[in-house]
Design an enzyme around this catalytic site. Structure first.
Site, mmCIF file in Angstrom:
data_model
loop_
_atom_site.group_PDB
_atom_site.id
_atom_site.type_symbol
_atom_site.label_atom_id
_atom_site.label_comp_id
_atom_site.label_asym_id
_atom_site.label_seq_id
_atom_site.Cartn_x
_atom_site.Cartn_y
_atom_site.Cartn_z
ATOM 1 N N CYS A 36 1.672 0.589 -8.789
ATOM 2 C CA CYS A 36 2.787 1.095 -7.980
ATOM 3 C C CYS A 36 4.081 1.221 -8.769
ATOM 4 C CB CYS A 36 2.992 0.214 -6.748
ATOM 5 S SG CYS A 36 3.361 -1.510 -7.111
ATOM 6 N N GLY A 41 0.818 -1.204 0.000
ATOM 7 C CA GLY A 41 0.000 0.000 0.000
ATOM 8 C C GLY A 41 0.852 1.255 0.000
ATOM 9 N N GLU A 62 5.646 -3.365 1.039
ATOM 10 C CA GLU A 62 5.730 -3.080 -0.394
ATOM 11 C C GLU A 62 4.963 -1.792 -0.626
ATOM 12 O OE1 GLU A 62 7.624 -4.508 -2.422
ATOM 13 O OE2 GLU A 62 8.201 -6.190 -1.151
ATOM 14 N N GLY A 76 1.874 2.446 5.439
ATOM 15 C CA GLY A 76 2.946 1.505 5.747
ATOM 16 C C GLY A 76 3.631 1.850 7.060
ATOM 17 N N THR A 89 2.920 4.651 1.455
ATOM 18 C CA THR A 89 4.005 4.836 2.419
ATOM 19 C C THR A 89 3.486 5.265 3.788
ATOM 20 O OG1 THR A 89 5.542 5.388 0.634
ATOM 21 C CG2 THR A 89 6.147 6.073 2.855
#
Length: 475
Positions: free
Chosen positions: A263, A207, A229, A212, A209
């Protein structure tokens, strides 16, 4: 990757409201299964992996329909990006998991002899995989391949934003996979937080940042190892000697796949001044040709929040729009758009776009392009188009990134022969193929020694001058 957390009501497969999962009970059930040793059995792992491939292949039409509902994805891209990739990854692992799981013997140093040392691959236990909405099957079930191959029990938490795909996975996973060892729990970000709070043995999140960071913080009190990731602004450097025809087509294709909600999509292009105009013209022509049979009003964005964010980037830029540029709020559609030389301090160049907008920035040299990329956070992917080996080697060595691809885009994600992962703000850890197995395995060091003859006896205290002399020679 840009993402968000929205909390719709959990739905059952028939459309009615479903009872929320009992998360502690589900995790406890999986832990009991893991404790029996069932998931460590190589044949069990192979069966589950092949069943996962079967799940994808036997339900291709239903999966394509769910992706069309969630993302307006066409059947061809549904097959290429979610179905074929996930099934291939599972089959690849099933064929090799026995070899991957074998202990790896190592030659010991002289002071350690006599003795024998090896790496024992053991599963972490019960692990959590939090998937993403933009490729909901590939980014939820794909990481599960490594977790299953390593012998773990697995909790899958798909994104609630791709609601139709989440519902379909909730229906198919218990039908095809061992429900006492692999469970899927639907819900929003609060569900993810509750799952992380169970103190699972490893967490993988795909997902954005910022989220994350929250996942990392939630796992920290339990010292749970985390694989992230994430995303970032993946650059494309187009050198003066590049094949412009091919570069333009490949940049355009990958940029509009899934409406740019990828992404590893090209986030911006750094074009040498000598070929910039030709490149921009040919990217525009490629976008027009590739979208000629689709809705000319644009590509549908996943939801209102993402539409507002992306259209806001476009409205707030002062670059020259060379193709596209229209946004339709009533249908959440945005035309594939090329923006030439936008404000470098504006949102279009400061934030990950995650949509069908492509800024093209003019650079005067390869040095300027490299410096431009390196002045920003490390991207998940970096791309280069060139015919020169010297240019290729310079960029490979001088531009840090999670991964790099020369003369194409995105294909580095779909190979099981290379690790895929980020670095810095774009993530930590890597998976696919053997690297997915490694990511979900604890590599336990094992050293064995004989008891007879007892060679250590010459070193036992009290330490004599002779013993110390011998120790200096050995160590």
């Amino acid at each position: 990757m840009t993402t968000e957390s929205v909390a719709p009501k959990t739905q059952s497969t028939n459309g009615s409201a479903a009872e929320p999962a009992d998360i502690p009970a589900t995790v406890a059930r999986l832990r009991r299964t893991f404790a029996t040793g069932r998931t460590r059995d190589i044949e069990w792992r192979k069966r589950q992996l092949l069943q996962l491939a079967k799940l994808m292949e036997e339900n291709e039409d239903a999966i394509a329909k769910a992706l069309a509902e969630d993302l307006d994805r066409n059947a061809a891209e549904a097959f290429i990006a979610d179905i074929a990739t996930t099934a291939a990854e599972a089959k690849y692992a099933a064929k090799r998991v026995r070899r991957w799981a074998r202990r790896k013997y190592l030659l010991l140093e002289m002071p350690q002899l006599p003795g024998r040392g090896w790496i024992e691959y053991e599963p972490y236990g019960t692990v959590l995989i939090i998937g993403a909405w933009n490729y909901p099957f590939y980014l939820t079930l794909g990481p599960a391949v490594g977790a299953i191959a390593a012998g773990n029990a697995v909790v899958l938490k798909p994104s609630e934003i791709a609601a139709a795909s989440s519902r379909l996975m909730a229906e198919l996973v218990p039908r095809y996979l061992d429900r006492d060892a692999i469970a899927l729990i639907e819900g929003d970000g609060m569900v993810s937080q509750e799952l992380i709070a169970q103190g699972l043995d490893r967490v993988m999140f795909t997902g954005g940042t910022e989220i994350g960071r929250k996942v990392y913080e939630g796992a920290a009190p339990h010292l749970t190892p985390v694989t992230l990731e994430l995303g970032g602004k993946s650059p494309v450097i187009v050198a003066a000697d590049a094949d412009i025809d091919v570069a333009a087509k490949r940049i355009a294709w990958i940029k509009i796949m899934n409406a740019g909600q990828t992404c590893v999509a090209p986030d911006y292009v750094l074009a040498d001044a000598t070929i910039r105009d030709e490149l921009v013209d040919k990217i525009g022509a490629a976008l027009t040709k590739m979208r000629s049979e689709d809705d000319p009003s644009g590509m549908r964005i996943v939801n209102q929040r993402q539409f507002d964010r992306i259209s806001g980037y476009l409205a707030g830029n002062d670059g020259k729009v060379t193709v596209g540029g229209k946004c339709d709020a009533s249908t959440l559609r945005i035309q594939p758009t090329v923006v030439l030389d936008p404000d470098l301090e504006g949102p279009l160049m400061k934030n990950e776009i995650f949509g069908p907008l492509l800024p093209v920035v003019t650079v005067k040299s390869l040095d300027e392009a490299i410096d431009f990329v390196n002045a920003r956070p490390k991207p998940l992917s970096a791309y280069l188009f060139t015919k020169s080996k010297e240019t290729r080697e310079r960029v490979i060595k001088e531009v840090p990134a999670g991964g790099m691809l020369v003369n194409h885009l995105a294909f580095q994600v779909s190979t099981a022969k290379l690790p895929f992962g980020g670095v810095g703000a774009s993530g930590m850890g890597a998976y696919h193929g053997k690297w997915g197995f490694d990511e979900f395995s604890h590599r336990k060091s094992v050293l064995t020694k004989p008891t007879r003859p007892d060679m250590s006896s010459i070193l036992y205290p009290p330490y004599t001058a002779r013993a110390l002399k011998l120790a200096r020679r050995l160590f």
